[in-house]
Design a protein around this motif. Structure first.
Motif, mmCIF file in Angstrom:
data_model
loop_
_atom_site.group_PDB
_atom_site.id
_atom_site.type_symbol
_atom_site.label_atom_id
_atom_site.label_comp_id
_atom_site.label_asym_id
_atom_site.label_seq_id
_atom_site.Cartn_x
_atom_site.Cartn_y
_atom_site.Cartn_z
ATOM 1 N N GLU A 37 0.833 -1.202 0.000
ATOM 2 C CA GLU A 37 0.000 0.000 0.000
ATOM 3 C C GLU A 37 0.868 1.253 0.000
ATOM 4 O O GLU A 37 0.593 2.208 -0.752
ATOM 5 C CB GLU A 37 -0.913 0.003 1.226
ATOM 6 N N LYS A 80 -5.628 6.545 -5.847
ATOM 7 C CA LYS A 80 -5.778 6.318 -4.403
ATOM 8 C C LYS A 80 -7.046 5.533 -4.092
ATOM 9 O O LYS A 80 -7.045 4.669 -3.209
ATOM 10 C CB LYS A 80 -5.792 7.656 -3.667
ATOM 11 N N GLN A 121 -7.164 1.891 -2.383
ATOM 12 C CA GLN A 121 -7.956 1.651 -1.178
ATOM 13 C C GLN A 121 -8.917 0.489 -1.364
ATOM 14 O O GLN A 121 -9.109 -0.328 -0.460
ATOM 15 C CB GLN A 121 -8.740 2.913 -0.808
ATOM 16 N N ASN A 160 -8.891 -2.896 0.879
ATOM 17 C CA ASN A 160 -10.072 -3.413 1.572
ATOM 18 C C ASN A 160 -10.312 -4.879 1.225
ATOM 19 O O ASN A 160 -10.661 -5.695 2.090
ATOM 20 C CB ASN A 160 -11.306 -2.580 1.213
#
Length: 248
Positions: free
Chosen positions: A136, A208, A212, A216
């Protein structure tokens, strides 16, 4: 294909080009070599100074995610995790070895192999979270390359406009050159502000959001694999993972 990104690019071009024509300007007036050099090359130079080589190159590898983001079926993955948990309860963790050997996703394969090896749940979580956090962070560095371009390009546009006005001031004795010179000076500002707000910053924010979404998804995987390691009831695992499916 992310159709929203494509539509956004088309609308952005229409807004600038169509707006220029509607205002009585010509499309040719929007092209200026000096402005291009100052804004585009200047923005690239500033970004190169700021960025690490690995992050800069990674940014242009993942930029395609704006139009073609990574695909993952969270609901199907939840079903697979439940299947794994049922197998592990019947046959033990060694029963997952066949799933590990045939798995294509490196992250899932690593998690399953750790389960087969009998890794303690806490250690399993630490290893998978470390992989997740590092990936990440690296992906976000790539996204921030475009964010940096969005910060620098308007400033370079202002520099280009000032330099253009300086050139105009040197030709005050010839009024015939003033109008064209002033118009050309402000082309750099258009380049800088338009690129920042219609390309660089939107691309950064889209990346981004894609990052994300993937985090998740992989967090859901992590929780499922750790729950299997802890020997939780498959029904309880399913209820826990269903909370990750909102918005999918």
């Amino acid at each position: 294909m992310d159709i929203l990104s494509l539509i956004g690019i088309i609308f952005g071009l229409f807004a600038i080009l169509g707006g220029a024509v509607a205002k009585g300007s010509s499309l040719g007036a929007l092209w200026n070599v000096a402005a291009f050099i100052i804004v585009i090359i200047g923005t690239l130079a500033a970004t190169l100074v700021q960025s690490r080589q690995a992050a800069f190159l990674h940014a242009f590898r993942i930029v395609l995610w704006v139009f073609k983001p990574p695909k993952f079926d969270a609901r199907a993955t939840v079903a697979r995790i439940i299947e794994w948990s049922q197998v592990s309860r019947k046959e033990g963790l060694l029963g997952l070895e066949n799933f590990s050997d045939t798995e294509q996703d490196p992250y899932i394969r690593k998690g399953l192999q750790l389960l087969v090896d009998g890794t303690e749940p806490m250690i399993l979580r630490q290893i998978l979270e470390s992989d997740l956090d590092n990936r990440e962070a690296f992906d976000l560095q790539g996204a921030k390359v475009f964010e940096s371009m969005g910060v620098y390009s308007p400033t370079l546009g202002i520099i280009g406009a000032v330099m253009g006005l300086m050139a105009v001031m040197q030709n005050l004795a010839d009024p015939s050159k003033l109008g064209h010179g002033i118009a050309a000076a402000f082309v750099a500002t258009i380049y800088g502000v338009a690129l920042a707000n219609l390309l660089f910053l939107p691309v950064s924010n889209k990346l981004k959001s894609v990052i994300q979404a993937r985090i998740n998804y992989e967090t859901m995987l992590l929780e499922g694999l750790v729950s299997i390691a802890e020997g939780e009831n498959p029904r309880h695992i399913e209820n826990k993972l269903n909370g990750f499916l909102q918005g999918q």
